[in-house]
Design a protein around this motif. Sequence first.
Motif, PDB file in Angstrom:
ATOM      1  N   UNK A  77       1.523  41.001  -1.008  1.00  0.00           N
ATOM      2  CA  UNK A  77       0.725  42.209  -0.849  1.00  0.00           C
ATOM      3  C   UNK A  77       1.524  43.490  -1.046  1.00  0.00           C
ATOM      4  N   UNK A  78       2.764  43.216  -1.400  1.00  0.00           N
ATOM      5  CA  UNK A  78       3.704  44.503  -1.606  1.00  0.00           C
ATOM      6  C   UNK A  78       2.992  45.404  -2.522  1.00  0.00           C
ATOM      7  N   UNK A  79       2.867  46.683  -1.711  1.00  0.00           N
ATOM      8  CA  UNK A  79       2.445  47.881  -2.525  1.00  0.00           C
ATOM      9  C   UNK A  79       0.963  48.230  -2.026  1.00  0.00           C
ATOM     10  N   UNK A  80       0.285  47.150  -0.926  1.00  0.00           N
ATOM     11  CA  UNK A  80      -1.159  47.321  -0.513  1.00  0.00           C
ATOM     12  C   UNK A  80      -1.043  47.382   0.964  1.00  0.00           C
ATOM     13  N   UNK A  81      -0.047  47.447   1.571  1.00  0.00           N
ATOM     14  CA  UNK A  81       0.259  47.391   2.924  1.00  0.00           C
ATOM     15  C   UNK A  81      -0.565  48.273   3.716  1.00  0.00           C
ATOM     16  N   UNK A  82      -0.983  49.399   3.083  1.00  0.00           N
ATOM     17  CA  UNK A  82      -1.923  50.543   3.783  1.00  0.00           C
ATOM     18  C   UNK A  82      -3.321  49.938   4.258  1.00  0.00           C
ATOM     19  N   UNK A  83      -3.513  48.599   3.635  1.00  0.00           N
ATOM     20  CA  UNK A  83      -4.913  48.297   4.422  1.00  0.00           C
ATOM     21  C   UNK A  83      -4.801  47.962   5.894  1.00  0.00           C
ATOM     22  N   UNK A  84      -3.650  47.972   6.417  1.00  0.00           N
ATOM     23  CA  UNK A  84      -3.463  47.993   7.697  1.00  0.00           C
ATOM     24  C   UNK A  84      -4.073  48.954   8.585  1.00  0.00           C
ATOM     25  N   UNK A  85      -3.970  50.148   7.999  1.00  0.00           N
ATOM     26  CA  UNK A  85      -4.961  51.216   8.643  1.00  0.00           C
ATOM     27  C   UNK A  85      -6.271  51.164   8.666  1.00  0.00           C
ATOM     28  N   UNK A  86      -6.762  50.341   7.552  1.00  0.00           N
ATOM     29  CA  UNK A  86      -8.220  50.207   7.325  1.00  0.00           C
ATOM     30  C   UNK A  86      -8.755  49.115   8.491  1.00  0.00           C
ATOM     31  N   UNK A  87      -7.831  48.073   8.756  1.00  0.00           N
ATOM     32  CA  UNK A  87      -8.189  47.161   9.725  1.00  0.00           C
ATOM     33  C   UNK A  87      -8.326  47.554  11.003  1.00  0.00           C
ATOM     34  N   UNK A  88      -7.447  48.692  11.400  1.00  0.00           N
ATOM     35  CA  UNK A  88      -7.320  49.510  12.836  1.00  0.00           C
ATOM     36  C   UNK A  88      -8.602  50.226  12.744  1.00  0.00           C
TER      37      UNK A  88
END
Length: 726
Positions: A77-88
Motif C-alpha cells: 500500500x506504500x504511497x496510497x496510505x491517504x485512504x485512511x482519511x477516507x475510511x474515517x
Amino acid sequence: MVSRPFAASPLPQETRFLDALARDQWPLTETDLTLEEAGLSPEALLALFESQLMSRHLDLEARRLQARGEGFYTIGSAGHEGSAAVARALRASDPAFLHYRDAAFLIERSRQLPGQRPLWDLLLSFAASAEDPISGGRHKVLGSRALNVPPQTSTIASHLPKAVGAAHGLGLAGRLGVEGTWPADGVVLCSFGDASFNHSTAQGAINAAGWAAYQGLPLPLVLLCEDNGLGISVLTPPGWIAAAMAARPGIHYLACDGLDLLDTWRAAGEAVRIARTRRRPVFLHMRCVRLFGHAGSDAQQAYLSPARIEADEARDPLLFGAGLLRRHGVLDAETLGERYRAIGDEVARLAEAAIRRPRLASAEAVMASILPPRRPGRMTPGPAEMAEAPLTLAQGLNLALARTLARHPGAVLAGEDIGRKGGVYGVTRGLQKRFGAHRVIDTLLDEQSILGLGIGLGQNGLLPIVEIQFLAYLHNAEDQLRGEAATLSFFSNGQYTNPMVVRIAGLGYQKGFGGHFHNDNAIAVLRDIPGLPVACPAGPREAVGLLQEAVRLADEEQRVVVLLEPIARYHSRDLLEEGDGRWCEEDPGPDFRLPVGELGRWGEGSELAILTYGNGVHLARQALAEIDPAGARVRIVALRWLTGIDHDAVHDAVAGCERVLIVDECRRSGSLSEALVTGLVERGVAGERLSRLTAEDSFIPLGPAATLTLPSREQVAARVRALLAP
C-alpha cells in the motif's frame, strides 16, 4: 536510535523517512488548511498518521518475510496510505470493496470497532495462515466480516459491478421490506487504481452507475480512484482521469491530494455526505504515488528513470503526514521517531508469531469453503397458484418465477428486456405488471453490470434471479461468475456469500434469425467453475423442478446457480407432428424440485442406453418413436444437472445395458460427453461399449445451415439402428 529487538536492519525503502526524521525536515502540502478548517482534531490527525505508519511497516515486513520464504504476496500500500482519511469519513457499517493497496483504510476503520487486531490479522494473511480471520489462508486479501469489508482478490476492476449492485440494493431492500445485510442509509465505498479505471469492466460499472443516477434512481456509492499515475509500467496520461470523469452525467466528481491527510479528509467527508444524503454516486479522485514498485518482484528501474523514482520517493505520504503533525504541533520530533520505531517493533514481533501459526495442510481444508454455509430459507408457506392446462417450457419457467416472487419477499428479477417486453421469448411476460418494476428490473445492455447487480443484491440479503439474454452474451462477462460470484465464499472462508440464480437462454436448434450469437453451444466455461451448479431442463416439468430447486439452493444454501434454458424448446408443444401436444406437461406443483445429480429416465430397454440432456432428450424421443416406441430395447437417461454429476448414479442407470450412446449437443472438444465417458470407464465400463454423437467443433452459422454441425434426429436414429443391429 532505539534498538529493534525483532525487526531486521532498516530497509532501503525506509531511508528517506529516517533521514527526514533525523533532520526534522518535512515537505509542505500544497494546501495550507488548518485543523479547524479541515474539521479534524489533533488526536484524529495523529490516529490517521499512525494508521499510515502501520500500513507502511506491514509493507516493509512483507518484503522481509518474502526474503525468508515466510511471506507470499508483496503488493503493498506504500504511497496510497491517504485512504485512511477516507475510511474515517465512513461508518464501519458502510460496505467497502477495497483496492489491494488499501491496508491503511482497513486499519483506520478497525478503530471504529473495539477489539480489532488489524496488524495481527493482516500478518496472518501475509503468512497464508489457516487462522487468517478473513480467508483462512487461501489468499492475501483485505477483508473483515466485522468491519463490513468483503474480500477482493486482484481487484482489477472486477469488483466495480457488484459495488454498483450493492449500492442499488441498499435502498431496494428497504422498499421490499427485507432486512438487508447493510443499513438502508449506508454508503458503498469501492476503490480502485487509475489503470483499472480503463478496464472495460470499470467503464461498464461507472456507466451503469451514471445511467441509473441520471434517471433519478438512488445509488449511494463512492467510487474512490487512487491515481498513482502507473499501471505497473504503463504511464497514465496526466489529467486523463479528471478529463474522463469531471463532467460524467449522473456522477458527482471531487478531487483531493492523497498525500495531504487534511485535504483528503475534507474531500472524503464531502463525498460521503453527498452519497449519503442525496443517494447519488460520487467519483472521488485521490491523487497519490506508488512506492517500492508494483510488487516485491517488480524492478521499476527497468522502466522508470532514476529522476522519476527520486521524484516519487520525495512524494511519500508519510513525509507529508509527519510534516502536518510537526506543523500543527501535535508531536515533537523525538516522539514522532519513537512512534515510528515502536510500531515497527510491534509489527516485527507479531510477524514472528504469525509465521508460526498453522497453514492449510490438505486439499479438503483448502476446499472447505467453496460451498457456502446453509441458512434458514425465507420462502413463505402457503398455497401457490397451479396451472390448469399443460405447460410449455417457457410457461413452466414463468409459473415458477411467479411463485418465487409471490412467496419470497426478497426475490428480485433483473435483466435486459425482461420487464415491459416480458423477455425476448416471453418467459417473464406479465411479471413486471404483476409484481412491480422494483422486483422485475429492466437493466441496461451490459452483461457485466447485470451479473454485478445480482452479486451486489445477493450480498445485501436479497435473492436475485438475473437473466442473460443469450449464452453467447455471457462470454464477455463470465469473469463475474468465475472470478467474483463463485469465489466469494472461498476467499472469505464462508463469511460472505452472494446467492443468486442466473438464467441463460442458450444452446442450438433455434430456427429463424439464429446464427452464432443466438445459437451457442459452448458450455465448458460454466462447467469449469468450482462449486457452480448448472441445470439444463429438457421439458416443462423439468423446467419447473429445476428452477424451483435452483431458488431453494440460492435461498437455503446460499449458492450461485445457473439455469441453462434451451431456446429451441421454449415454446415446443409437439414431439412428432404438429398438434400432437406431446411435449407439453402438467404442472408438477410448487413443491416439486429436482435435486442436483438427479437423473431422468424414459424406457426400460437393456440393449442400449442413450445418455443425453437438453435438446438431446427431444431428439432421442423423436428417433425412438419409430425404432422402439415402447422403450422395450432402449432406455433414455437424461441429465438434468450438467455439473455436480453423480457418476455412480449414471453408471447404475446404464449398467444393465449392452451399449451406451452419449448424445451431446455441445462441441466434441470440451464437452460434457468427455466427462461422462471418463466417469463410466473409471467405473469399469469397457470402452468398446461406449459411443458418442456430438456437435462438431464449430461455431453455428445462420439460416438453413444452422443445424448442420449439430446432432440431428436422423443421426440419432441411424446411430441407434447401427448399435442395435446384431
